[in-house]
Enzyme design. Structure first.
Site, PDB file in Angstrom:
ATOM      1  N   HIS A 140       3.485 -24.794 -10.427  1.00  0.00           N
ATOM      2  CA  HIS A 140       4.104 -26.165 -10.821  1.00  0.00           C
ATOM      3  C   HIS A 140       2.805 -27.092 -10.874  1.00  0.00           C
ATOM      4  O   HIS A 140       2.714 -27.778 -11.748  1.00  0.00           O
ATOM      5  CB  HIS A 140       4.910 -26.408  -9.805  1.00  0.00           C
ATOM      6  CG  HIS A 140       5.375 -28.019  -9.898  1.00  0.00           C
ATOM      7  ND1 HIS A 140       6.442 -28.397 -10.822  1.00  0.00           N
ATOM      8  CD2 HIS A 140       4.758 -29.099  -9.203  1.00  0.00           C
ATOM      9  CE1 HIS A 140       6.454 -29.774 -10.602  1.00  0.00           C
ATOM     10  NE2 HIS A 140       5.608 -30.161  -9.952  1.00  0.00           N
ATOM     11  N   GLU A 141       2.174 -27.086  -9.646  1.00  0.00           N
ATOM     12  CA  GLU A 141       0.992 -27.814  -9.744  1.00  0.00           C
ATOM     13  C   GLU A 141      -0.095 -27.605 -10.818  1.00  0.00           C
ATOM     14  O   GLU A 141      -0.817 -28.588 -11.507  1.00  0.00           O
ATOM     15  CB  GLU A 141       0.144 -27.802  -8.609  1.00  0.00           C
ATOM     16  CG  GLU A 141       1.014 -28.258  -7.284  1.00  0.00           C
ATOM     17  CD  GLU A 141       1.684 -29.509  -7.291  1.00  0.00           C
ATOM     18  OE1 GLU A 141       1.128 -30.542  -8.207  1.00  0.00           O
ATOM     19  OE2 GLU A 141       2.626 -29.885  -6.781  1.00  0.00           O
TER      20      GLU A 141
ATOM     21  N   HIS B  45      -2.379 -32.643 -18.182  1.00  0.00           N
ATOM     22  CA  HIS B  45      -3.608 -33.217 -18.386  1.00  0.00           C
ATOM     23  C   HIS B  45      -4.618 -32.689 -19.509  1.00  0.00           C
ATOM     24  O   HIS B  45      -5.093 -33.434 -20.130  1.00  0.00           O
ATOM     25  CB  HIS B  45      -4.137 -33.306 -16.968  1.00  0.00           C
ATOM     26  CG  HIS B  45      -5.292 -34.367 -16.842  1.00  0.00           C
ATOM     27  ND1 HIS B  45      -6.596 -34.007 -15.985  1.00  0.00           N
ATOM     28  CD2 HIS B  45      -5.690 -35.375 -17.588  1.00  0.00           C
ATOM     29  CE1 HIS B  45      -7.254 -34.978 -16.195  1.00  0.00           C
ATOM     30  NE2 HIS B  45      -6.875 -35.882 -17.235  1.00  0.00           N
TER      31      HIS B  45
ATOM     32  N   HIS C  45       0.857 -29.375 -13.991  1.00  0.00           N
ATOM     33  CA  HIS C  45       0.325 -30.731 -14.254  1.00  0.00           C
ATOM     34  C   HIS C  45      -1.238 -30.755 -14.825  1.00  0.00           C
ATOM     35  O   HIS C  45      -1.464 -31.490 -15.592  1.00  0.00           O
ATOM     36  CB  HIS C  45       0.332 -31.546 -12.790  1.00  0.00           C
ATOM     37  CG  HIS C  45       1.658 -31.859 -12.404  1.00  0.00           C
ATOM     38  ND1 HIS C  45       2.713 -32.660 -13.225  1.00  0.00           N
ATOM     39  CD2 HIS C  45       2.198 -31.699 -11.146  1.00  0.00           C
ATOM     40  CE1 HIS C  45       3.578 -32.946 -12.233  1.00  0.00           C
ATOM     41  NE2 HIS C  45       3.378 -32.069 -11.241  1.00  0.00           N
TER      42      HIS C  45
END
Length: 235
Positions: free
Chosen positions: A96-97, A104, A100
């Site tokens: 999940h991280e 980006h 991100h």
């Protein structure tokens, strides 16, 4: 103010319940060990490589559920348990991280919008409660026969500040859901997790997303309350 306290209590109870469910889900799926033996750190590094991202570092940070992606220094920060453990819950959080980080890298529009609002929301969230309370006090002190509602300018400023934080909460929703969707798709498509492990990943991320949903709804309810006071005073 009775209505406001009721909203706060309901929001707190909903937030507590979702947080409790999230922690229990992560504890349960922490016992579902990955057959491939990859740690959260290794899952994260693999997802970054598979997405052609070579300038993001995966590091360990203290605490529980402190995992986050920092776009400023391009780091995926994983809590110590996620960083080291080799289970479905750790894989879910790590991926999940990294979702991100992928957002980006590809210039995901909602993430860019969210980042632009951070300075405004940071100021608003720190000051709005004081401004709202001051607005209520000033309204009471400035009431007169000619102006029965009093001066509402300060309260209006407080409501605008609260609206900014509520908008931020709702913009956060697609950012978080998209990161989870990217994580689940990658984990499934690459076979990083088995079908049984994938169920744990999906369930964990579902409850994680609900924490943001509850926060957004709670913020909206409070905004409606303060806005109703402001609009009611101007009738």
């Amino acid at each position: 103010m009775g209505g406001y306290y009721l909203i706060i209590i309901i929001s707190m109870l909903a937030s507590w319940y979702v947080s409790w469910k999230l922690k229990s889900k992560f504890q349960y799926y922490s016992n579902v060990h990955l057959r491939n033996g990859l740690s959260g750190k290794e899952v994260a590094e693999k997802m970054l490589r598979d997405n052609g991202i070579n300038d993001v570092q995966v590091i360990s940070v203290p605490g529980q559920l402190t995992d986050h992606y920092n776009p400023e220094n391009k780091t995926v920060n994983l809590s110590e348990s996620v960083y080291m453990q080799r289970n479905a819950a750790a894989a879910a959080v790590a991926a999940h991280e990294c979702g991100h980080a992928v957002q980006h890298a590809v210039g995901y529009s909602m993430l860019q919008l969210r980042s632009k609002l951070v300075p405004v929301v940071s100021i608003s969230s720190n000051l709005m409660q004081f401004v709202l309370i001051a607005g209520i006090i000033i309204m009471g002190m400035t009431r007169s026969i000619e102006n029965p509602n009093g001066n509402t300018i300060v309260l209006a400023i407080g409501v605008i500040m609260f609206a900014a934080t509520t908008l931020f909460a709702f913009i956060t929703l697609p950012v978080e859901y998209d990161a989870s969707n990217r994580a689940m798709k990658w984990l499934k498509d690459t076979g990083t997790v088995t079908s049984e492990e994938y169920v744990g990943v999906q369930d964990s991320l579902k409850w994680a997303a609900r924490t943001y949903l509850v926060a957004a709804i709670g913020s909206l309810a409070q905004l409606i309350y303060w806005a109703s006071i402001l609009l009611g005073s101007r009738r």
